[in-house]
Design a protein around this motif. Structure first.
Motif, PDB file in Angstrom:
ATOM      1  N   LYS A   1      -2.894  49.586 -13.100  1.00 42.53           N
ATOM      2  CA  LYS A   1      -3.235  50.961 -12.702  1.00 42.53           C
ATOM      3  C   LYS A   1      -2.120  51.587 -11.865  1.00 42.53           C
ATOM      4  N   ILE A   2      -1.498  50.782 -11.029  1.00 37.46           N
ATOM      5  CA  ILE A   2      -0.406  51.276 -10.181  1.00 37.46           C
ATOM      6  C   ILE A   2       0.821  51.599 -11.027  1.00 37.46           C
ATOM      7  N   LEU A   3       1.080  50.779 -12.043  1.00 37.06           N
ATOM      8  CA  LEU A   3       2.323  50.881 -12.803  1.00 37.06           C
ATOM      9  C   LEU A   3       2.263  51.748 -14.049  1.00 37.06           C
TER      10      LEU A   3
ATOM     11  N   LEU B   1      10.496  50.443  -9.758  1.00 37.95           N
ATOM     12  CA  LEU B   1       9.482  50.369  -8.699  1.00 37.95           C
ATOM     13  C   LEU B   1       9.985  50.995  -7.402  1.00 37.95           C
ATOM     14  N   THR B   2      11.219  50.695  -7.052  1.00 41.07           N
ATOM     15  CA  THR B   2      11.803  51.231  -5.829  1.00 41.07           C
ATOM     16  C   THR B   2      11.940  52.739  -5.911  1.00 41.07           C
ATOM     17  N   LYS B   3      12.473  53.230  -7.010  1.00 39.16           N
ATOM     18  CA  LYS B   3      12.696  54.661  -7.214  1.00 39.16           C
ATOM     19  C   LYS B   3      11.387  55.455  -7.151  1.00 39.16           C
ATOM     20  N   ASN B   4      10.298  54.857  -7.614  1.00 41.22           N
ATOM     21  CA  ASN B   4       9.004  55.541  -7.641  1.00 41.22           C
ATOM     22  C   ASN B   4       8.090  55.142  -6.482  1.00 41.22           C
ATOM     23  N   ASP B   5       8.672  54.525  -5.463  1.00 39.88           N
ATOM     24  CA  ASP B   5       7.938  54.123  -4.258  1.00 39.88           C
ATOM     25  C   ASP B   5       6.686  53.300  -4.571  1.00 39.88           C
ATOM     26  N   CYS B   6       6.804  52.390  -5.515  1.00 37.56           N
ATOM     27  CA  CYS B   6       5.673  51.533  -5.895  1.00 37.56           C
ATOM     28  C   CYS B   6       5.809  50.107  -5.395  1.00 37.56           C
ATOM     29  N   LEU B   7       6.998  49.710  -5.006  1.00 37.23           N
ATOM     30  CA  LEU B   7       7.224  48.317  -4.626  1.00 37.23           C
ATOM     31  C   LEU B   7       6.329  47.915  -3.453  1.00 37.23           C
ATOM     32  N   ASP B   8       6.258  48.749  -2.430  1.00 37.07           N
ATOM     33  CA  ASP B   8       5.411  48.432  -1.281  1.00 37.07           C
ATOM     34  C   ASP B   8       3.935  48.385  -1.671  1.00 37.07           C
TER      35      ASP B   8
END
Length: 153
Positions: free
Chosen positions: A37-39, A110-117
């Motif tokens: 869902k996040i990705l 992930l980093t570019k879209n602020d999803c890693l955290d």
């Protein structure tokens, strides 16, 4: 349906499972579908406008978990997935193993879209709820070199 080689891997893994596989207990306890869902908003290849098919989001998240747990580089992660039966089992014996470039691009996305955290926070939340403590490990690769034995006296 499994192909013959996947069948062989699964049969070989049974011995590892008998000896104990911590990765398997982690894998079976985590709700990996919540990461989808996040990705899913990061990809447009599942829509009518097409796009290059990507590797499964859950496979990629599990790959990052392996990388983080064992302190591996992108190259070492790819190599160890091929080399370690427990890694392949953790990933679900995928037909396509992510290569180092795919791993790097995924982390960049992930980093570019602020999803890693968000990913690590959700994983940590689930681990905390289960009472798991995570310890990070390091896999080491031994290299053999030929040494000059010197002159015999």
């Amino acid at each position: 349906m499994d192909n013959f080689s996947t069948y062989i891997f699964r049969e070989e893994y049974k011995r590892i499972e008998e000896l104990g596989d911590t990765l398997s207990s982690i894998s079976n306890s985590i709700d990996w579908e919540c990461f989808r869902k996040i990705l899913s908003p990061l990809y447009n290849d599942n829509k009518e406008d097409g796009g290059h098919p990507h590797l499964d989001e859950v496979l990629m998240i599990k790959t990052l978990v392996l990388q983080h747990l064992y302190g591996l580089s992108d190259y070492e992660t790819e190599r160890n997935i091929y080399d370690q039966m427990s890694f392949r089992h953790f990933l679900g014996f995928p037909k396509t193993i992510p290569d180092r470039s795919t791993i790097w691009v995924f982390k960049e996305r992930l980093t570019k879209n602020d999803c890693l955290d968000l990913i690590w926070e959700e994983l940590q939340r689930q681990l905390d709820d289960l009472g798991f403590g995570l310890q990070r490990g390091v896999m080491q690769d031994a290299s053999f070199i030929t040494a000059d034995p010197g002159h015999a006296k």
